[in-house]
Design an enzyme around this catalytic site. Structure first.
Site, PDB file in Angstrom:
ATOM      1  N   ALA A  13     114.270 117.332  34.037  1.00 14.01           N
ATOM      2  CA  ALA A  13     115.652 116.880  33.899  1.00 14.01           C
ATOM      3  C   ALA A  13     116.574 117.829  34.646  1.00 14.01           C
ATOM      4  CB  ALA A  13     116.039 116.829  32.432  1.00 14.01           C
ATOM      5  N   CYS A  14     117.745 117.332  34.982  1.00 13.98           N
ATOM      6  CA  CYS A  14     118.763 118.107  35.667  1.00 13.98           C
ATOM      7  C   CYS A  14     119.021 119.395  34.888  1.00 13.98           C
ATOM      8  CB  CYS A  14     120.043 117.268  35.751  1.00 13.98           C
ATOM      9  SG  CYS A  14     121.328 118.021  36.736  1.00 13.98           S
ATOM     10  N   PRO A  15     119.136 120.523  35.496  1.00  9.93           N
ATOM     11  CA  PRO A  15     119.230 120.798  36.928  1.00  9.93           C
ATOM     12  C   PRO A  15     117.903 121.236  37.564  1.00  9.93           C
ATOM     13  CG  PRO A  15     119.879 122.764  35.770  1.00  9.93           C
ATOM     14  CD  PRO A  15     119.474 121.725  34.716  1.00  9.93           C
ATOM     15  N   ASP A  40     114.100 111.916  37.583  1.00 14.54           N
ATOM     16  CA  ASP A  40     115.457 111.991  37.041  1.00 14.54           C
ATOM     17  C   ASP A  40     116.396 111.176  37.935  1.00 14.54           C
ATOM     18  OD1 ASP A  40     117.868 112.658  35.898  1.00 14.54           O
ATOM     19  OD2 ASP A  40     117.848 114.734  36.558  1.00 14.54           O
TER      20      ASP A  40
END
Length: 75
Positions: A13-15, A40
């Protein structure tokens, strides 16, 4: 498209896709291609913006079986 290195950022997932991409591209020489695979959905906008701000070029991107694939040329 031929790439010098493939980065598997699927499931992150981000980042994290950006963090791993940034780390991976430092090992490449200018003009070489990094291929990034991510799941993502935010990675599309994030990688595009990151590449532009870092002086790199997002050469191509596509989606294949819910995996986003990006080819980034190091600036």
């Amino acid at each position: 498209m031929k790439s010098e290195l493939v980065l598997d950022a699927k499931g992150l997932a981000c980042p994290m896709p950006i963090v791993k991409t940034k780390k991976a591209i430092t090992g490449l020489e200018s003009g070489q291609i990094l291929e990034v695979h991510a799941t993502d959905k935010g990675a599309k906008n994030d990688l595009q913006a990151w590449a532009k701000s870092g002086g790199h070029e997002l050469v191509k991107h596509e989606e294949e079986a819910s995996v986003l694939k990006f080819w980034i040329q190091k600036g």
